[in-house]
Write an enzyme that holds these catalytic residues in place. Structure first.
Site, PDB file in Angstrom:
ATOM      1  CG  HIS A 105      -1.980   1.021   1.184  1.00  0.00           C
ATOM      2  ND1 HIS A 105      -1.738   2.343   1.482  1.00  0.00           N
ATOM      3  CD2 HIS A 105      -3.284   0.935   0.840  1.00  0.00           C
ATOM      4  CE1 HIS A 105      -2.877   3.021   1.328  1.00  0.00           C
ATOM      5  NE2 HIS A 105      -3.818   2.196   0.940  1.00  0.00           N
ATOM      6  CD  GLU A 162      -5.171   1.543  -2.988  1.00  0.00           C
ATOM      7  OE1 GLU A 162      -6.289   1.047  -2.843  1.00  0.00           O
ATOM      8  OE2 GLU A 162      -4.612   2.226  -2.114  1.00  0.00           O
TER       9      GLU A 162
HETATM   10  P1  PGA Z   1      -9.737   5.870   0.844  1.00  0.00           P
HETATM   11  O1  PGA Z   1      -8.481   4.903   0.985  1.00  0.00           O
HETATM   12  O2  PGA Z   1     -10.909   4.998   0.482  1.00  0.00           O
HETATM   13  O3  PGA Z   1      -9.878   6.488   2.205  1.00  0.00           O
HETATM   14  O4  PGA Z   1      -9.413   6.841  -0.219  1.00  0.00           O
HETATM   15  C1  PGA Z   1      -8.249   3.962  -0.030  1.00  0.00           C
HETATM   16  C2  PGA Z   1      -6.964   3.242   0.183  1.00  0.00           C
HETATM   17  O5  PGA Z   1      -6.015   3.796   0.780  1.00  0.00           O
HETATM   18  O6  PGA Z   1      -6.869   2.090  -0.242  1.00  0.00           O
END
Ligand code: PGA
Length: 234
Positions: A105, A162
């Site tokens: 992540h 992401e």
């Molecule tokens: P968010 O986070 O839905 O708060 O934008 C998504 C993520 O970090 O996977």
């Protein structure tokens, strides 16, 4: 038949014990009717903070959520079981029925300085222990991450696209850009499922869900609220 899309709740470092219990009870109540009648519209997994894994695992096993909601972790050690103080190895997770491990992540890369090589090792640890890795990548690191992971493992992965500048903002990236990044991911990793994650919530989801290239969602902020998350998965 098209595969059901996968929605993964990533709670990050949020929630204490009592908040975790409350979320589970509320989510169970809100989804009960739907599960009893039509089932959930999506495959679902929840990634709590590590201390709550046994609680969430036991809760899922003992309620109607069993078979509908799987368990995920937000990270996994790049090392096997052994002398690695503080690290949670894939071996530690045996017996909790963990289906997925989110790895790489952007917050792990940014705050914990994880490299694509570290993440490749995490992928191997997860797969050796029967856990499907969800490998997060942002624009610009797709080829590097794909190259770091042994080619023969690519077909066993789920990748989450992401775009970090949209995470936690409430705004999603333009769908055309998302689809072009997904194309790049499929070119690098092969024909594997690609999730989108960044500000997916009950409102923004509508714009993305129709696209079959998007295999599902990684949801941060909106997954913290059991009602919002129930609304998204039903
Ligand atoms: P968010 O986070 O839905 O708060 O934008 C998504 C993520 O970090 O996977």
């Amino acid at each position: 038949m098209t595969m059901k899309k996968l929605i993964v709740a990533n709670w990050k470092s949020n929630k204490n014990l009592s908040e975790t219990r409350k979320w589970l009870e509320q989510f169970e109540r809100e989804t009960k009717m739907q599960i009893a009648t039509k089932g959930l519209h999506y495959r679902v997994a929840v990634a709590p903070a590590f201390p709550f894994l046994p609680l969430v695992s036991d809760f899922l096993q003992s309620t109607h959520l069993h078979k509908h909601v799987g368990l995920a972790v937000q990270d996994i050690s790049m090392y096997p079981a052994g002398a690695y103080t503080g690290a949670i190895s894939a071996y530690n997770l045996e017996g909790f029925d963990v289906h997925f491990a989110i790895v790489g992540h952007s917050e792990r890369r940014r705050y914990f300085h994880e490299t694509s090589q570290d993440i490749a090792k995490k992928v191997e640890q997860a797969l050796e222990n029967g856990i499907t890795p969800i490998v997060c990548v942002d624009q610009g690191e797709i080829a590097e991450q794909a190259n770091a992971i042994e080619q023969s493992l690519h077909s066993k992965l789920i990748v989450a696209y992401e775009p970090h500048e949209y995470i936690g903002t409430g705004n999603i990236q333009a769908v055309s850009e998302v689809l072009s990044e997904i194309k790049e991911i499929n070119a690098a990793f092969g024909n594997i499922p690609v999730l989108y994650g960044a500000s997916v919530n009950p409102e923004t989801m509508g714009e993305l869900v129709a696209h079959q290239e998007i295999a599902g969602f990684l949801v941060g902020t909106a997954s913290l609220d059991a009602t919002d998350f129930a609304e998204m998965v039903m």
